[in-house]
Design a protein around this motif. Sequence first.
Motif, PDB file in Angstrom:
ATOM      1  N   GLU A 414      39.536  41.321  47.489  1.00  0.00           N
ATOM      2  CA  GLU A 414      38.832  42.551  47.147  1.00  0.00           C
ATOM      3  C   GLU A 414      38.529  42.538  45.653  1.00  0.00           C
ATOM      4  OE1 GLU A 414      41.256  45.802  48.361  1.00  0.00           O
ATOM      5  OE2 GLU A 414      41.233  45.261  50.494  1.00  0.00           O
ATOM      6  N   PRO A 415      37.251  42.647  45.281  1.00  0.00           N
ATOM      7  CA  PRO A 415      36.882  42.526  43.862  1.00  0.00           C
ATOM      8  C   PRO A 415      37.356  43.732  43.043  1.00  0.00           C
ATOM      9  CG  PRO A 415      34.974  43.130  45.176  1.00  0.00           C
ATOM     10  CD  PRO A 415      36.083  42.867  46.145  1.00  0.00           C
ATOM     11  N   ILE A 416      37.690  43.455  41.781  1.00  0.00           N
ATOM     12  CA  ILE A 416      38.034  44.489  40.810  1.00  0.00           C
ATOM     13  C   ILE A 416      37.278  44.183  39.525  1.00  0.00           C
ATOM     14  CG2 ILE A 416      40.305  44.931  41.794  1.00  0.00           C
ATOM     15  CD1 ILE A 416      41.485  43.231  39.539  1.00  0.00           C
ATOM     16  N   ALA A 417      37.208  45.183  38.649  1.00  0.00           N
ATOM     17  CA  ALA A 417      36.507  45.005  37.379  1.00  0.00           C
ATOM     18  C   ALA A 417      37.387  44.221  36.427  1.00  0.00           C
ATOM     19  CB  ALA A 417      36.130  46.359  36.791  1.00  0.00           C
ATOM     20  N   GLY A 418      36.821  43.216  35.784  1.00  0.00           N
ATOM     21  CA  GLY A 418      37.565  42.422  34.822  1.00  0.00           C
ATOM     22  C   GLY A 418      36.681  41.343  34.259  1.00  0.00           C
ATOM     23  N   THR A 419      36.891  40.990  32.987  1.00  0.00           N
ATOM     24  CA  THR A 419      36.133  39.939  32.323  1.00  0.00           C
ATOM     25  C   THR A 419      37.098  39.005  31.632  1.00  0.00           C
ATOM     26  OG1 THR A 419      35.909  41.291  30.320  1.00  0.00           O
ATOM     27  CG2 THR A 419      34.126  41.421  31.949  1.00  0.00           C
ATOM     28  N   GLY A 420      36.704  37.729  31.572  1.00  0.00           N
ATOM     29  CA  GLY A 420      37.523  36.740  30.894  1.00  0.00           C
ATOM     30  C   GLY A 420      38.612  36.191  31.791  1.00  0.00           C
ATOM     31  N   PRO A 424      42.981  41.682  33.412  1.00  0.00           N
ATOM     32  CA  PRO A 424      42.545  42.925  32.740  1.00  0.00           C
ATOM     33  C   PRO A 424      43.743  43.839  32.477  1.00  0.00           C
ATOM     34  CG  PRO A 424      41.969  42.972  35.072  1.00  0.00           C
ATOM     35  CD  PRO A 424      42.469  41.602  34.797  1.00  0.00           C
ATOM     36  N   GLU A 425      43.709  44.509  31.329  1.00  0.00           N
ATOM     37  CA  GLU A 425      44.798  45.433  30.997  1.00  0.00           C
ATOM     38  C   GLU A 425      44.770  46.663  31.888  1.00  0.00           C
ATOM     39  OE1 GLU A 425      44.623  46.374  26.897  1.00  0.00           O
ATOM     40  OE2 GLU A 425      45.004  44.310  26.227  1.00  0.00           O
ATOM     41  N   ARG A 426      43.589  47.120  32.216  1.00  0.00           N
ATOM     42  CA  ARG A 426      43.448  48.263  33.123  1.00  0.00           C
ATOM     43  C   ARG A 426      42.365  47.929  34.152  1.00  0.00           C
ATOM     44  NH1 ARG A 426      44.077  50.533  28.082  1.00  0.00           N
ATOM     45  NH2 ARG A 426      45.861  51.991  27.866  1.00  0.00           N
ATOM     46  N   ARG A 428      40.821  49.205  38.377  1.00  0.00           N
ATOM     47  CA  ARG A 428      40.840  50.198  39.455  1.00  0.00           C
ATOM     48  C   ARG A 428      40.783  49.446  40.792  1.00  0.00           C
ATOM     49  NH1 ARG A 428      40.201  55.588  39.626  1.00  0.00           N
ATOM     50  NH2 ARG A 428      39.393  56.553  41.555  1.00  0.00           N
ATOM     51  N   TRP A 429      41.750  49.796  41.674  1.00  0.00           N
ATOM     52  CA  TRP A 429      41.830  49.129  42.973  1.00  0.00           C
ATOM     53  C   TRP A 429      42.199  50.163  44.024  1.00  0.00           C
ATOM     54  CZ3 TRP A 429      46.557  47.799  45.777  1.00  0.00           C
ATOM     55  CH2 TRP A 429      46.313  47.032  46.941  1.00  0.00           C
ATOM     56  N   ARG A 430      41.358  50.251  45.054  1.00  0.00           N
ATOM     57  CA  ARG A 430      41.559  51.186  46.160  1.00  0.00           C
ATOM     58  C   ARG A 430      41.772  52.622  45.643  1.00  0.00           C
ATOM     59  NH1 ARG A 430      45.265  48.043  50.764  1.00  0.00           N
ATOM     60  NH2 ARG A 430      43.745  46.366  51.173  1.00  0.00           N
ATOM     61  N   ARG A 431      40.858  53.047  44.784  1.00  0.00           N
ATOM     62  CA  ARG A 431      40.845  54.391  44.224  1.00  0.00           C
ATOM     63  C   ARG A 431      42.092  54.698  43.384  1.00  0.00           C
ATOM     64  NH1 ARG A 431      38.597  58.161  49.234  1.00  0.00           N
ATOM     65  NH2 ARG A 431      36.680  56.949  49.624  1.00  0.00           N
ATOM     66  N   MET A 432      42.770  53.653  42.936  1.00  0.00           N
ATOM     67  CA  MET A 432      43.934  53.843  42.073  1.00  0.00           C
ATOM     68  C   MET A 432      43.660  53.194  40.729  1.00  0.00           C
ATOM     69  SD  MET A 432      47.190  53.140  44.628  1.00  0.00           S
ATOM     70  CE  MET A 432      46.569  51.523  45.099  1.00  0.00           C
ATOM     71  N   SER A 433      43.999  53.904  39.664  1.00  0.00           N
ATOM     72  CA  SER A 433      43.887  53.373  38.310  1.00  0.00           C
ATOM     73  C   SER A 433      45.225  52.731  37.952  1.00  0.00           C
ATOM     74  CB  SER A 433      43.533  54.470  37.310  1.00  0.00           C
ATOM     75  OG  SER A 433      42.266  55.026  37.611  1.00  0.00           O
ATOM     76  N   LEU A 434      45.213  51.434  37.684  1.00  0.00           N
ATOM     77  CA  LEU A 434      46.437  50.679  37.449  1.00  0.00           C
ATOM     78  C   LEU A 434      46.406  50.060  36.066  1.00  0.00           C
ATOM     79  CD1 LEU A 434      46.677  48.886  40.919  1.00  0.00           C
ATOM     80  CD2 LEU A 434      47.813  50.999  40.207  1.00  0.00           C
ATOM     81  N   THR A 435      47.604  49.913  35.488  1.00  0.00           N
ATOM     82  CA  THR A 435      47.759  49.330  34.153  1.00  0.00           C
ATOM     83  C   THR A 435      48.677  48.122  34.256  1.00  0.00           C
ATOM     84  OG1 THR A 435      47.518  51.513  33.149  1.00  0.00           O
ATOM     85  CG2 THR A 435      48.447  49.768  31.772  1.00  0.00           C
ATOM     86  N   THR A 436      48.247  47.020  33.704  1.00  0.00           N
ATOM     87  CA  THR A 436      49.034  45.799  33.761  1.00  0.00           C
ATOM     88  C   THR A 436      50.235  45.917  32.836  1.00  0.00           C
ATOM     89  OG1 THR A 436      47.057  44.499  34.269  1.00  0.00           O
ATOM     90  CG2 THR A 436      48.995  43.305  33.463  1.00  0.00           C
ATOM     91  N   GLY A 437      51.433  45.758  33.399  1.00  0.00           N
ATOM     92  CA  GLY A 437      52.647  45.779  32.593  1.00  0.00           C
ATOM     93  C   GLY A 437      53.146  44.384  32.270  1.00  0.00           C
ATOM     94  N   PHE A 486      39.776  39.252  41.623  1.00  0.00           N
ATOM     95  CA  PHE A 486      39.968  39.722  42.994  1.00  0.00           C
ATOM     96  C   PHE A 486      41.458  39.962  43.245  1.00  0.00           C
ATOM     97  CE2 PHE A 486      36.203  37.105  42.849  1.00  0.00           C
ATOM     98  CZ  PHE A 486      35.271  37.785  43.594  1.00  0.00           C
ATOM     99  N   VAL A 487      41.729  40.907  44.141  1.00  0.00           N
ATOM    100  CA  VAL A 487      43.097  41.158  44.613  1.00  0.00           C
ATOM    101  C   VAL A 487      43.205  40.580  46.025  1.00  0.00           C
ATOM    102  CG1 VAL A 487      44.841  42.886  45.178  1.00  0.00           C
ATOM    103  CG2 VAL A 487      43.301  43.244  43.234  1.00  0.00           C
ATOM    104  N   GLN A 488      44.247  39.743  46.258  1.00  0.00           N
ATOM    105  CA  GLN A 488      44.398  39.111  47.582  1.00  0.00           C
ATOM    106  C   GLN A 488      45.728  39.415  48.252  1.00  0.00           C
ATOM    107  OE1 GLN A 488      43.704  34.906  47.670  1.00  0.00           O
ATOM    108  NE2 GLN A 488      43.540  34.840  49.900  1.00  0.00           N
TER     109      GLN A 488
END
Length: 492
Positions: A414-420, A424-426, A428-437, A486-488
Amino acid sequence: MFDGSQRRVVSLWFPRLASDRVLRGCPLEGPFALTLKQSNANRLYCLNAEAAHQGLHQGMSHSDARAFCPDLQTAPADLLQDQRFLQILRRWATRYCPWVGLEGRDGLMLDISGSAHLFGGEEGMLNDMRRRLMRAGLSAQVGLADTRGAAWALAHHGEGVAPPGEMLPALQSLPVAALRLGEQTTTALARLGLRQIGDLAIAPRAPLTRRFGSDVMMRLDQALGRHPEEITPLADPPHYGVRMTLPEPIGIVSDVMAGAQRLLTRLCATLTTQEMGARVFEITLRRVDRDTQTVELRLARPLRDPQRILPLFERGLAGVDAGFGIDQLRLEATQVEPLPARQITHVSTRDKGQLDDLITRIGTRIGLENIQRFLPADSHIPERSFIVAPAAYSDPASGWASANPRPLCLIPPEPIAGTGPQPPERFRWRRMSLTTGRATGPERIAPEWWLEDDNWRSGLRDYWRIETLEGRRLWLFYTPQNPGWFVQGEFA
């Protein structure tokens, strides 16, 4: 007059055993042959009489045969079915004598000593054999003699009968190949002028033994009765079935279970002796009105322990309609597998079989094939690293051999927004805003080029294990060729 103490042997040769077997089930008109792949070439393996009359022969390539005979009909040979059919013929031949053995892949050997008079003599027995085989659509050649070698020679090269005690007169005009010698040996003997068995019988033995070894003279002595050669009959396979006839009809479930227990004890004793275990049991209950009901029990593992098997029968036997009573029970193991004896130790840490019994109980309701388990597969591709197999017909694996952990839950990418290439530090996946710890990786996985998979056409993938501040532990990957994230999967 035939002496009852004289040994007499019949050789039955089926020159077209494989093709006759196929044509019995599906008759065809015209030339027909079975083909077998040999040395990277498709060659004729067995032909019917019409194909042989067209000039075709065994070992001929299929393409050459079609060039000589354009209307030739062919089918692939099945060697296993041919051997099973030969076993059926062996059992049929026991109507003539109890000592019946196999002779190669297309013949039988019968020791009819003392049994020919039951069919009106040897001639009457041979005529009965030929008549029954012809009626069954089988071509056969028959040889009768005092020895196994002479009977084989007559069946394959003369189809005749050697009178008792007169082996050499009956064989002397046959070629030396009738002594079951190899092609090179027969060719070498022919160069010396020894083309017939009579020529070989009068030749000096010592020079021939020095040149060809002892096999040539031993085969001659076996055919003439100077060297013994036994016929080893094949024993019938063990029958895993027991029966009980009751003096009074029964109808209560407890009585039926008690009868089943007695039958299981006897049957399991036979299984233990043969070191076999049963996969499928069938118990047939005959009522006094001659109606029968059958209860089948399919096990998750082969068993021969009556104490474990009996409770598994309870549900099936409870649904039986006894009518006016049951007067006979018959139990049979219809599918058996090898179950060797195991060493018993004072340390009891092995599985007691409770899981197998549970699978059996559930399988009687929904079917054993519907109870499945995951097993590891030899592939580094996440989607191909496991297979689903019926639990009753597979062993549980100890674990997946992987240097890096894999998520318990795999999902389509499932694709998510991210570059490089960095996570990504932040996002959005399945209507959830997530932050990379915390991010662990990357683990680069290359596609398996020999497999066609549209999901892996984009090339390499760099996998990361992401622990978010919100508590989600995800498995992400980045595609360098076509940049994207992508999230798998998700870790438990």
